[in-house]
Design an enzyme around this catalytic site. Structure first.
Site, PDB file in Angstrom:
ATOM      1  N   GLU A  75      -5.316  -9.321   3.855  1.00 50.76           N
ATOM      2  CA  GLU A  75      -6.208  -8.406   4.408  1.00 50.76           C
ATOM      3  C   GLU A  75      -7.541  -9.536   4.260  1.00 50.76           C
ATOM      4  O   GLU A  75      -7.875  -9.642   5.971  1.00 50.76           O
ATOM      5  CB  GLU A  75      -6.536  -6.731   4.561  1.00 50.76           C
ATOM      6  CG  GLU A  75      -5.168  -5.924   4.864  1.00 50.76           C
ATOM      7  CD  GLU A  75      -4.194  -6.104   3.510  1.00 50.76           C
ATOM      8  OE1 GLU A  75      -3.845  -6.602   2.314  1.00 50.76           O
ATOM      9  OE2 GLU A  75      -2.676  -5.047   3.961  1.00 50.76           O
ATOM     10  N   GLU A 105       0.783  -0.854  -0.716  1.00 51.38           N
ATOM     11  CA  GLU A 105       0.233  -0.164  -0.069  1.00 51.38           C
ATOM     12  C   GLU A 105       0.667   0.993   0.173  1.00 51.38           C
ATOM     13  O   GLU A 105       0.625   2.169  -0.864  1.00 51.38           O
ATOM     14  CB  GLU A 105      -1.199  -0.062   1.528  1.00 51.38           C
ATOM     15  CG  GLU A 105      -1.648  -1.274   1.189  1.00 51.38           C
ATOM     16  CD  GLU A 105      -2.930  -1.252   2.447  1.00 51.38           C
ATOM     17  OE1 GLU A 105      -2.216  -1.920   3.594  1.00 51.38           O
ATOM     18  OE2 GLU A 105      -3.762   0.018   2.410  1.00 51.38           O
TER      19      GLU A 105
END
Lengths: 261, 242
Positions: free
Chosen positions: B135, B115
């Site tokens: 995630e 990210e």
């Protein structure tokens, strides 16, 4: 459960919707559209299902509509035409699902058939499939999301190319431009889709549902607003049992067991 | 050089290197690192000497293996967790940096590591790089903008696959997707990134900043106002009185 035009079944948390009109090239009509809405409604209420696979019987995914638009256009009033189109929609039903949908493209997806495939989240294709929107040559345009979902999926340049020229692309080119994720022999397509579905089914189901929401809704927002949506969905996930299980299982070096709670 | 614990900050003339520096834990991102990244990038933003930034990870094995999960669940309540997220918005700060940021990736690029790279402008990767967004398998979403930056970078369909399945991608998959711009051999990644950064730093700074701003703002607007904005920014960066 068996609809007239669709086969619907479930296997270990994965729902299979199979278009079953192989004698009519799996084309879409009002009855199939109705069946699709019913199945989608059942799936969205069924807590046992966390992933959906959409496919067809035979060697063709879907060649478009039973009754081509060229036979209808210019013959109905605006009101009647709008009603007719709404009664034949299928992509909008599939895209209303909050759960991830994998499209197992067992063969060609043309016109309305491609609009249906574009409403899915991940596309796996047979190596013999062709895709495209040839309707332009007969003066018709997509009406179940094609002009919006295609450029959003593969970018403006390829989207314009396919929609304006009406040309078909084969599986190899479809892979290159990102229209499909994976190209494999036809006999392996469903198995591959099921295996990917199983992988997603092992994830925390609320997280995959929120993930789909964050991606799709977030793309309609500015990046800053999208990041706030992501953060807020994350905060809500912090209240779930599955999120605690996810972290504990990681720290304890074991596979997580998610309950969807 | 710097006195930080979890990052290193190195200035080489007009190029700044920000190095994630917890190699023993594969540069896992923790609260301390958040605070230090925040300080470093606040300083970089203001530093008139710096024209371009390289972000990389220390050690042989990882750019960044993601968030340090041992710190998770330490917030006393959801309300406080939400407040804290925006009190020190390190990701918003990264996005607001006007200078180009190059991510030099190698080894594990996982979760918030990936990210972070997505918040940079250019991504170069060593051959051994591995990309994963795990995630959903941990019952959560990315928390550094990944669900927003990934589909904007590689398109919705491919982002769906990475984010929903948690599937792992090697560097050639990532190159194919447009997730990284260039693949280089592992021992040259820092040199290649620094060379590119020096080239960018040599370009006139006004237009460089203006281009980044025009792309980032324009992508969020309908085309017509975006074209107006581009013209305003172009005039602002190239007029004699600007």
């Amino acid at each position: 459960m068996r609809q007239e035009n669709l086969i619907y079944n479930k296997q270990s948390g994965v729902a299979f919707i199979t278009i079953n009109r192989p004698d009519s090239e799996n084309r879409i009509n009002e009855a199939l559209s109705q069946d699709m809405r019913e199945v989608v409604s059942d799936i969205s209420k069924d807590e046992d299902i966390s992933v959906v696979v959409l496919t067809s019987v035979g060697d063709i995914f879907c060649m478009g509509d039973d009754e081509p638009l060229r036979d209808i256009q210019g013959k109905l009033s605006s009101n009647d035409l709008e009603t007719y189109l709404k009664n034949n929609m299928v992509a909008s039903a599939i895209s209303s699902l909050e759960k991830p949908v994998i499209c197992a493209l067992n063969g060609h997806a043309i016109s309305h058939g491609l609009e249906l495939a574009l409403a899915c989240d991940i596309r796996i294709s047979s190596n013999r499939s062709f895709f495209g929107f040839p309707g332009i040559s007969e003066g018709s345009m997509p009406w179940d999301g094609g002009t919006q979902r295609l450029p959003r999926s593969i970018g403006l340049a390829w989207g314009m190319d396919l929609l304006l020229t009406g040309r078909l692309v084969n599986a190899k080119e479809a892979l290159k431009i990102g229209l499909v994720h994976k190209v494999i022999p036809k006999t392996k397509v469903l198995g591959e889709a099921f295996s990917l579905a199983n992988k997603i089914a092992l994830m925390a189901p609320i997280a995959t549902r929120y993930m789909k929401e964050a991606i799709n809704k977030g793309m309609d927002l500015t990046l800053e607003q999208g990041m706030r949506l992501e953060a807020d969905l994350n905060i809500i996930l912090q209240t779930t049992i599955d999120r605690a299980e996810g972290i504990n299982s990681f720290l304890e070096r074991r596979a997580p067991l998610f309950k969807g709670e | 050089m710097s006195d930080f614990e979890t990052v290193k900050y190195i200035k080489n003339d007009d190029v700044a290197e920000v190095v994630l520096n917890r190699p023993k834990v594969l540069n896992a991102y923790n609260i301390k690192m958040r605070d230090e990244i925040y300080q470093v990038f606040s300083a970089v933003q203001e530093d008139p000497d710096v024209a371009c930034i390289v972000l990389r990870g220390e050690g042989d094995r990882a750019f960044c293996s993601g968030a340090d999960l041992t710190e998770f669940g330490s917030s006393p309540s959801r309300v406080i967790a939400r407040d804290v997220r925006w009190e020190r918005d390190v990701w918003g700060l990264l996005l607001s940096i006007e200078k180009p940021i190059i991510a030099a990736l190698h080894g594990y690029v996982i979760g918030s590591g990936l990210e972070m790279a997505l918040l940079c402008d250019l991504r170069l990767a060593a051959q051994d790089s591995i990309f994963i967004l795990p995630e959903a398998g941990l019952g959560m979403l990315p928390a550094a903008g990944g669900s927003q930056t990934l589909p904007r970078t590689i398109g919705i369909p491919r982002a769906n696959e990475m984010l929903l399945s948690g599937n792992q991608f090697d560097v050639y998959g990532a190159l194919d997707f447009g997730l990284v711009h260039k693949v280089v051999s592992g021992d040259t990644i820092v040199d290649v990134a620094m060379t590119l950064a020096s080239e960018l730093a040599r370009y006139p700074r006004g237009p460089m900043v203006a281009i980044k701003k025009a792309i980032r703002r324009g992508i969020e607007l309908p085309l017509e106002p975006a074209l107006n904005m581009e013209l305003r920014i172009a005039v602002g960066s190239m007029a004699i009185d600007s």
